[in-house]
Design a protein around this motif. Structure first.
Motif, PDB file in Angstrom:
ATOM      1  N   MET A  51      -6.677   8.361  11.781  1.00  0.00           N
ATOM      2  CA  MET A  51      -6.364   7.950  10.414  1.00  0.00           C
ATOM      3  C   MET A  51      -6.359   9.159   9.498  1.00  0.00           C
ATOM      4  N   ARG A  52      -7.168  10.141   9.838  1.00  0.00           N
ATOM      5  CA  ARG A  52      -7.252  11.319   8.979  1.00  0.00           C
ATOM      6  C   ARG A  52      -6.069  12.253   9.217  1.00  0.00           C
ATOM      7  N   THR A  76      -6.892  -9.029   8.814  1.00  0.00           N
ATOM      8  CA  THR A  76      -6.496  -7.637   9.004  1.00  0.00           C
ATOM      9  C   THR A  76      -5.008  -7.464   8.713  1.00  0.00           C
ATOM     10  N   VAL A  86     -10.915   7.073  13.819  1.00  0.00           N
ATOM     11  CA  VAL A  86     -11.236   7.727  12.554  1.00  0.00           C
ATOM     12  C   VAL A  86     -10.453   9.028  12.424  1.00  0.00           C
ATOM     13  N   ARG A 118      -5.440  -2.479  12.509  1.00  0.00           N
ATOM     14  CA  ARG A 118      -5.961  -1.711  11.378  1.00  0.00           C
ATOM     15  C   ARG A 118      -5.572  -0.253  11.483  1.00  0.00           C
ATOM     16  N   GLN A 121      -0.758  -6.369  -4.617  1.00  0.00           N
ATOM     17  CA  GLN A 121      -0.248  -5.022  -4.372  1.00  0.00           C
ATOM     18  C   GLN A 121       1.272  -5.018  -4.257  1.00  0.00           C
ATOM     19  N   ARG A 133      -0.106   5.913   8.641  1.00  0.00           N
ATOM     20  CA  ARG A 133       0.880   6.438   7.698  1.00  0.00           C
ATOM     21  C   ARG A 133       1.947   7.335   8.329  1.00  0.00           C
ATOM     22  N   TYR A 162      -9.715 -13.572  11.712  1.00  0.00           N
ATOM     23  CA  TYR A 162     -10.088 -12.175  11.476  1.00  0.00           C
ATOM     24  C   TYR A 162      -8.876 -11.269  11.630  1.00  0.00           C
ATOM     25  N   LYS A 219      -0.664  -1.633   2.940  1.00  0.00           N
ATOM     26  CA  LYS A 219      -0.506  -0.283   3.478  1.00  0.00           C
ATOM     27  C   LYS A 219       0.941  -0.032   3.873  1.00  0.00           C
ATOM     28  N   PRO A 279      -1.364   4.362 -13.609  1.00  0.00           N
ATOM     29  CA  PRO A 279      -0.299   3.770 -12.803  1.00  0.00           C
ATOM     30  C   PRO A 279      -0.745   2.435 -12.212  1.00  0.00           C
ATOM     31  N   GLY A 280       0.154   1.497 -12.228  1.00  0.00           N
ATOM     32  CA  GLY A 280      -0.193   0.198 -11.655  1.00  0.00           C
ATOM     33  C   GLY A 280      -0.748  -0.759 -12.687  1.00  0.00           C
ATOM     34  N   GLN A 338      -4.947 -10.301  -2.338  1.00  0.00           N
ATOM     35  CA  GLN A 338      -4.995  -8.851  -2.483  1.00  0.00           C
ATOM     36  C   GLN A 338      -3.617  -8.247  -2.203  1.00  0.00           C
ATOM     37  N   ASN A 341      -4.478  -7.289   5.088  1.00  0.00           N
ATOM     38  CA  ASN A 341      -4.832  -5.967   4.574  1.00  0.00           C
ATOM     39  C   ASN A 341      -3.758  -4.936   4.896  1.00  0.00           C
ATOM     40  N   GLU A 381      -0.988  11.646   9.798  1.00  0.00           N
ATOM     41  CA  GLU A 381       0.052  11.935   8.833  1.00  0.00           C
ATOM     42  C   GLU A 381       0.553  13.367   8.980  1.00  0.00           C
ATOM     43  N   GLU A 382      -0.365  14.271   9.293  1.00  0.00           N
ATOM     44  CA  GLU A 382       0.013  15.673   9.386  1.00  0.00           C
ATOM     45  C   GLU A 382       0.714  15.982  10.702  1.00  0.00           C
TER      46      GLU A 382
END
Lengths: 1103, 437
Positions: A104-105, A170, A101, A138, A214, A144, A166, A177, A635-636, A210, A173, A108-109
């Motif tokens: 993922m947050r 994933t 978790v 995942r 995208q 990112r 499964y 991304k 957008p999109g 899906q 999905n 990127e930074e």
């Protein structure tokens, strides 16, 4: 953030920290002041770092929880990155999850540091546990970091081939991304999507679509091959993916099919045509073009509509909306009404959902008034509705109002005017105005009502009424002089600028009707001019100018005064307006051309305003989209394409397999044991082909299995086992694979066939005393209905019956070992002429019960028998180019013609990877009357299909032959089916008395006898069971119950299928001489002779 | 799809945020607050708000706002439905979804949000899957944590049901007592005008189940009169095709509590099938000049089919000019809130036998109006609430429930309740001006 935040953090952290010594100090100091937070944060982070570095799992966990707490509150925890990332290798599942978790947050930074964790994920991607593989993928795809794009691509490509659906899901999905991160990978990703779209698992399909939406929504061609499968599986996909799939299918339909509302004579696309046009049209449409439509509509288009309709019953409002959208844009106008009910239902959901749905209904109602017409009351406003809901409901009510329902609508609207919500009351008045302008019948009544509102105390209501009345008056000013006067008198009381301006405009416009009042009003206005709002000032100027034109003498000075006031107004618009008008009126020399026409300019007749709906102009966007709701392009967003003029070729949607449901792939290895069966049931939970299997599965396992065994008696059970073994052996001998499949089916059928027996025995015995709840009954009767839907094969059923004691002995018979498989038959059924058939797919068998009929006949006693049928080949795979046809006699009456022998054909495609298309019955060859099978469109490799035909052999054993065609070409050799003499008969149930009576009329010429010598050991084996088995094996006849109890004579009776000629068989044992005398009586003496031989031979094999 | 989620309390504090993609600053919520400030009522906030670069979709429930941030075209209903689903899951996990419960369980909340969405796309939304992934906080769990020191919320196994086609059911469920309870609840939704004429009457029905069955039972539920149900929505477990062809509910149930179907019986049906309103209210409300008024109500049962009306409550929000009421009920308790101007009369039970008008509960008294203010224009609307047990007002009945696939005999129970949701049963007390038709 506020102190409540910090309080929270305190409470969050206080939850039992074994090693959190320093914590209490933090908690106490933290809320003190915001200034100290930084320092404390720093300190606290140090503390967390320590905990993260420790080697105790629960310390780490506690630290991670605190970090998550910071993230949750939106606080920066970035400086902990290195400390946290180290723990990505933690064994503790929760620590690991929380690190994910965090990653993922913040990845990127802190891209460089994030790379440290990549190796861990790569390792995890190879983990044997699919959960770990999936979660690694995942996270990997969620962090990112552009530098790892290639690693991601690799991981996805591998995961697509993963065993676990499964993980594949994933991967699907992850595609979107990755695409967001690096759009240049599009082509590679499309290749992956193609693979995933064709995936066999429902779990994956939704996500694949899906991803498709995208990444490459424009590549609609990728859908062709999957279209039919997606349609068929739609109900089974998870609810969120359904929305995406539905939207995609809507678009697909708009690009591939032609407009269903377009008729041949009317080439113009009038789907969006204006109302009048469509109204006229609709009559035509419904009458004559309906037929055209039904045959012009592409079957795939129809499939889409059919498959999506059940989803209107989803609990998920988004799904219902998506179906409604699809119907709105793709369905023929005559079918759209089905969505109304479902949409109305959504109005009971949460407030937010109501708002959106109502908005969509408002737009739909404008185009198709009649579909919501019956639901008028659903749009009645409640005082508890939110303001948006009220507004849209009002809008819909107004749209739906027509001459027939206007009185109820108006009565409802009147109650709204009194609502304490003044804004809503004002909207209601606007709505009444709209009704008045669109429905001429009520214009007058409305106008009077509205004028009435002007004397209300509430200002907003009064003002709105004035504005609306003004608009209405413009439509027909001549009639309503009185009303104008009435309004003018109100001018002093009304203070709302909008309303005042409206009144002034009215006075100016129609001043000739109120020539006395008008100048006076201007006088009053001149007094208050400086205090008025700009909008009112403008209208005062207008009024002044118009009055000057009409009546210069009286008003000259007043007008001058007003203009002078305006000249020094603070608002430049007002000044400008005054200057313009002044030039026009007073300075004729400066612009003579204009001044001359001043009157015309000012008092030109103005078109009446249109009272418009509030949700207008949102229609340009596709209904239900975000763009539609907010009224601007998001957008999109892409518009739905218009229908093409020419439909696409439907063959592009053809795929190798007819019904892509997994059942076909699995059927050849369908397990016959109930244990395994259960698991299949689980897997194919929903697909409807499986329904039959499922029921079988369940009833086979039913709790009453044991009861049945008890009732049937132990002999039976043993013999069953013997049979099974026997048939297994036979199969082995046969050797060929397809044959094996079929044999398995046989065995399977038998297993199944027993279960209704169970049911019925159980049932009827219980039924006698009480109407007790019996579980199985439903399952059995369900099948009957199930089966009738499809028409593939007519199955044989075995039914059993409530036995009277005297017959129990008869029913327990045992099968002797012979070279042939034992055959038994179903005499009761034939006797009753019961036409219970049920069909099922391929090898799956169904059974049905005819409980009701049985109950009527409870007194009749019949032996219960089991059928065992021999299969013959009539087209071998060599001559049939891979197609093998086998036939057998199920010994049930042929449904379509009673004088025909029922024959089941099993078509097997023996070439594994090649489909056989279009198998058709052409004609019978030798003039024999044959009812052919329905065409088989496609037979996938390895699969087999069972169909049935009926042949009228005309009581001869002459072979009947007919031609078939495969893929349009006629097969060189014709199929020939010789009939075995025994199959030309059908059981005729009579009792002993009737038997003797018939016998007396069939003496002499019609009697044939034969004697069989047997040895003594053999004769001792002879009993009812053995003899009956043998006889029944040779011929489709039924035994005649013996009333005398004589155990030396056995009688059987039957009739020929074509001419219903009676045949009576009597077998007499002569114990003392070790002979058996056989007597056959029939007027078809040739057949009788042949049958005699057969029976003689069969009986001689008893040993 | 869903970019970020902000959870805002009634006071306007953003107390939790979650980002599935790039972080969106908290300041985005200012647009939301701006829209909120324009609305008098917290329910009036538009569900979709456009900002220059983002789109905010919000729901308001339990005095909490869930604000989702979008950047691309997504069906708004999809997002709204999903936000409500998130809230449902929270309610399931914590018993209630309030600021306190979310704050107390922030780690679980975060873990849940992480499992429910994968980069903004819905992933696992079935509570039983989630429960296998993340344990529900409860006392036993806390106890075991304390004792064993095993302090984790996570299960180590992959939820098997996520892989099957029956994602709503866990594998290997075992009960010692196998029970299946079906609560058939109907809510009347009606507007009655002052003459006692039913303007609108609809029924909203649900079947809420509590299924505790071992293994993989396959249930079939049939109705005595399925024709009444033409507008139905189902739990995903119900086989739609079976319903269409045979009008029976065939399903493999989820474990525990869930809503099997909800149905709606519209006004047309209600009238044609003569579904009668089981209660009536006689009223006489007068406001007179000179700051006083009369107020009289009488409540009685009507065609209750022998059942007792229970928990009868009448609520009436008085016009603003009413200062106070002095009312005496013959049964129950009556209170008036002079600030909110709400009159509540809690009657309780009304026996169906008491037909004699004298014994019917009634409420009488005077109203004090503030002097100087104009008379109220409209008479108040009465909101009635009541409950009828053992009967479904629409007449729908469950015929039988059968179970296949398992060998045991379960206990099956059906319960019927008719009730009224707050504010959905309105009686108008005066009809104002009329336009000639």
């Amino acid at each position: 953030m506020s102190s409540s935040m910090s309080m929270q953090s305190a409470s969050g952290f206080s939850s039992g920290t074994p090693g959190g010594g320093p914590n209490p100090a933090d908690e106490q100091t933290e809320p003190a002041s915001t200034l100290s937070i930084f320092a404390l944060d720093y300190k606290k982070h140090e503390d967390i770092k320590h905990m993260l570095d420790s080697n105790k799992d629960n310390l780490k966990l506690e630290a991670m929880r605190r970090v998550i707490g910071m993230i949750a509150k939106g606080k920066d925890a970035a400086d902990l990155f290195p400390a946290v990332v180290k723990n990505v290798v933690s064994k503790n599942m929760e620590v690991k999850k929380l690190v994910y978790v965090y990653l993922m947050r913040y990845a990127e930074e802190q891209q460089d540091l994030a790379l440290l964790s990549i190796a861990t994920f790569q390792r995890a991607l190879k983990d044997p546990n699919q959960l770990i593989r999936a979660s690694a993928l995942r996270v990997l795809s969620s962090i990112r970091v552009p530098t790892i794009v290639t690693i991601m691509m690799l991981a996805i490509r591998e995961a697509v081939y993963d065993m676990s659906p499964y993980v594949r899901k994933t991967a699907a999905n992850a595609i979107a991304k990755l695409y967001a991160l690096d759009p240049e990978l599009k082509e590679e990703l499309i290749a992956v999507i193609v693979k995933l779209l064709a995936d066999k698992t429902i779990l994956v399909n939704g996500s694949a679509v899906q991803a498709f939406e995208q990444v490459c929504p424009e590549r609609i061609d990728l859908i062709h091959k999957n279209y039919r499968r997606l349609c068929n599986l739609l109900v089974d996909i998870d609810e969120w993916s359904q929305v995406t799939v539905l939207n995609m299918l809507t678009r697909y339909a708009r690009t591939q099919f032609v407009d269903p509302n377009k008729t041949v004579e009317d080439d113009k696309n009038n789907f969006y045509g204006d109302e009048n046009n469509s109204k006229e049209k609709s009559e035509n449409d419904d009458e004559d073009s309906l037929e055209k439509r039904t045959y012009t509509m592409d079957s795939d288009h129809r499939l889409l509509l059919r498959c999506t309709k059940p989803l209107l019953q989803s609990r998920n409002s988004a799904v219902v909306m998506a179906v409604a959208q699809l119907y709105h844009y793709v369905a023929p106008r005559s079918e759209i009404h089905v969505i109304a009910n479902a949409l109305i239902r959504l109005l009971r959901h949460h407030r937010e959902i109501q708002t959106i749905v109502l908005k969509c209904i408002a737009s739909m109602a404008e185009k198709n008034k009649d579909i919501f017409g019956p639901f008028l009351k659903a749009f009645y406003v409640r005082s508890s509705d939110s303001s948006h809901v009220k507004r849209y409901k009002l809008e819909i009510l107004t749209t739906l109002a027509c001459a027939t329902n206007i009185s109820t609508v108006l009565r409802e609207l009147q109650t709204y005017v009194l609502s304490p919500d003044k804004e809503f009351a004002a909207q209601t008045i606007h709505a009444i105005g709209r009704c008045a302008s669109t429905i001429p019948e009520v214009t007058e009544a409305c106008l009077n009502g509205l004028v009435g509102y002007m004397s209300k105390k509430d200002e907003t209501i009064v003002a709105e009424s004035v504005v609306v009345v003004k608009k209405l008056l413009q439509i027909n000013p001549v009639q309503y002089g009185d009303i104008i006067k009435h309004i003018v008198r109100k001018v002093d009381k009304i203070t709302v600028p909008q309303a005042r301006a409206s009144i002034l405009w009215l006075i100016g416009e129609y001043s000739e009707r109120i020539s006395k009042l008008a100048p006076d009003v201007l006088r009053k206005m001149a007094k208050t001019f400086p205090d008025e709002e700009a909008i009112v000032k403008h209208q005062i100027l207008n009024l002044a100018a118009k009055l000057y034109v009409m009546n210069a003498k009286q008003t000259h000075l007043l007008v001058q005064y007003v203009f002078n006031l305006a000249k020094y107004d603070t608002n430049y618009d007002t000044r400008d307006k005054a200057r313009l008008l002044r030039a026009l009126l007073f300075q004729a020399d400066k612009c003579p051309a204009l001044s001359k026409h001043a009157k015309k300019i000012l008092l030109a007749s103005k078109p009446a305003p249109l009272l418009e709906s509030i949700v207008r102009n949102h229609d340009q966007y596709t209904l239900g989209t975000l763009s539609y709701v907010i009224g601007q392009t998001v957008p999109g967003y892409t518009d739905l394409p218009d229908y093409p003029l020419e439909p696409s070729d439907s063959s592009i949607r053809n795929v190798e397999v007819i019904r892509p449901s997994p059942s076909q792939d699995e059927s050849p290895r369908k397990p016959s044991s109930s244990g395994k069966k259960k698991s299949t049931t689980d897997e194919k939970f929903y697909s409807d082909e499986e329904e039959n299997d499922e029921n079988e599965g369940t009833s086979t396992e039913g709790p009453d299995d044991e009861d049945e065994e008890d009732e049937e008696g132990d002999d039976d059970e043993e013999s069953e086992n013997e049979e099974e073994e026997k048939s297994d052996e036979d199969e082995d001998e046969d050797g060929e694979k397809p044959a094996k499949t079929i044999n398995q089916t046989d065995e399977y059928e038998q297993l199944d066939a027993r279960s209704p027996t169970v049911v019925d025995n159980h049932e009827s015995s219980e039924e006698n005393d009480t109407e007790s709840e019996d579980e199985e009954e439903t399952s059995a009767s369900e099948d009957t209905t199930d089966g009738e839907g499809e028409e593939k094969i007519i199955e044989k059923h075995t039914l059993s019956f409530n036995k009277s004691p005297s017959n129990i002995a008869i029913s327990g018979f045992s099968m002797a070992t012979t070279t042939e498989k034992s055959i038994a038959e179903d005499d009761l059924e034939a006797f009753l002429g019961i036409t219970t058939t049920s069909a099922s797919n391929q090898q799956s068998t169904t059974k049905a019960s005819v409980r009701d009929d049985l109950q009527n006949l409870e007194s009749l006693s019949t032996p219960s028998t089991l059928t065992y049928i021999r299969q013959y080949e009539c087209l071998n795979r060599m001559t049939g180019q891979g197609l093998q046809i086998q036939y057998r006699f199920p010994r049930t009456p042929f449904q379509r013609a009673t004088n025909m022998v029922h024959i089941e054909l099993t078509f097997t495609n023996t070439i594994p990877n090649n489909d056989i298309r279009s198998i058709k019955f052409i004609k019978s060859k030798s003039g024999v009357n044959i009812q052919g099978f329905s065409d088989i469109d496609q037979l996938p490799g390895g699969a087999s299909i069972i169909t049935s035909i009926g042949i009228d052999f005309n009581d001869t054993t002459q072979a009947a032959s007919f031609d078939i065609s495969i893929g349009g070409r006629q097969l060189a050799t014709s199929i020939s089916i010789p009939c075995h003499v025994g199959e030309l008969f059908q059981p005729k149930f009579i009792n002993e008395k009737d038997f003797n009576k018939s016998l007396s009329s069939l003496r002499g010429m019609h009697e044939i006898t034969g004697t069989l010598n047997v040895n003594e050991t053999q004769i001792s084996k002879f009993n009812f069971t053995t003899i009956q088995t043998k006889v029944v094996q040779c011929a489709n006849v039924s035994s005649v119950p013996s009333s005398s109890g004589d155990s030396t004579v056995y009688r059987f009776s039957g009739q020929t299928v074509s001419s219903k000629a009676l045949v009576l068989i009597a077998i007499q044992l002569n114990m003392s001489r070790s002979t058996i005398n056989l007597t056959l009586n029939s007027d078809r003496i040739i057949l009788a002779t042949m049958l005699l031989k057969e029976i003689q031979q069969a009986i001689s094999t008893i040993s | 799809m869903i970019h970020s989620l902000f959870i805002i309390n009634g006071a306007g504090d953003v107390f939790m945020e979650k980002h599935w993609k790039t972080v969106v600053g908290k300041s985005i919520c200012d647009y939301f607050f701006e829209a909120q400030s324009k609305c008098a009522n917290s329910e009036d906030v538009p569900p979709v708000i456009a900002t220059p670069h983002h789109y905010l979709v919000n729901i308001f429930r339990n005095n909490l706002y869930f604000v989702a941030v979008l950047t691309n075209e997504v069906a708004p209903l999809f997002v709204i439905e999903f936000l409500h689903r998130i809230m449902d899951v929270f309610e399931y996990y914590f018993g209630e979804c309030t600021e306190t419960s979310l704050k107390d369980n922030y780690v679980v909340v975060y873990e849940l949000l992480d499992e429910m969405l994968d980069s903004g796309l819905p992933l696992a939304t079935e509570t039983n899957i989630l429960e296998e992934l993340i344990k529900r906080p409860n006392i036993i769990l806390k106890m075991t944590k304390l004792i064993t020191g095993d302090d984790t919320n996570f299960g180590n196994t992959l939820p098997s049901s996520q892989l099957s086609n029956i994602p709503w059911r866990r594998m290997g469920i075992r009960y010692t007592n196998n029970e299946a309870y079906f609560d058939l609840i109907e809510e009347i939704d009606a507007i009655i005008d002052r003459n006692g004429v039913t303007v609108m009457c609809e029924i909203q029905g649900y079947i809420d189940c509590c299924i505790k069955l071992s293994g993989n039972p396959d249930l079939t539920l049939s109705f005595v009169n399925p024709r009444l149900l033409d507008d139905v929505s189902f739990h995903p477990c119900v086989r739609l095709k079976k319903w269409e062809s045979e009008r029976v509910l065939s399903f493999i149930p989820p474990d525990g509590n869930f809503r099997l179907i909800s149905y709606h019986i519209g006004s047309q049906k209600c009238q044609s099938d003569a579904i009668s309103i089981p209660i009536y209210v006689k009223h006489n409300i007068q406001f007179r000049e000179g700051s006083s008024g009369r107020f009289e109500l009488t409540v009685g049962p009507k065609q209750t089919m022998g059942k007792t009306l229970e928990a009868v409550v009448i609520e009436c929000s008085m016009p603003k000019s009413v200062l106070n009421c002095t009312l005496t009920p013959t049964q129950g308790k009556c209170t008036f809130d002079p600030v909110k101007k709400i009159l509540v009369w809690d009657i309780g039970k009304i026996e169906s036998k008491t037909q004699a008008a004298a014994r019917l509960p009634s409420l009488r008294g005077n109203i004090v109006l503030s002097t100087g203010q104009p008379l109220p224009e409209s008479n108040p609307v009465l909101n009635v609430r009541f409950t009828l047990n053992q009967i479904a007002i629409s007449g729908i009945r469950v015929q039988r429930v059968d179970m296949h696939g398992e060998k045991y005999k379960p206990f099956k129970g059906v319960k019927y309740i008719t009730t009224v949701k707050n504010g959905r049963f309105q009686i108008q007390t005066k009809q104002n001006f009329s336009i000639p038709d």
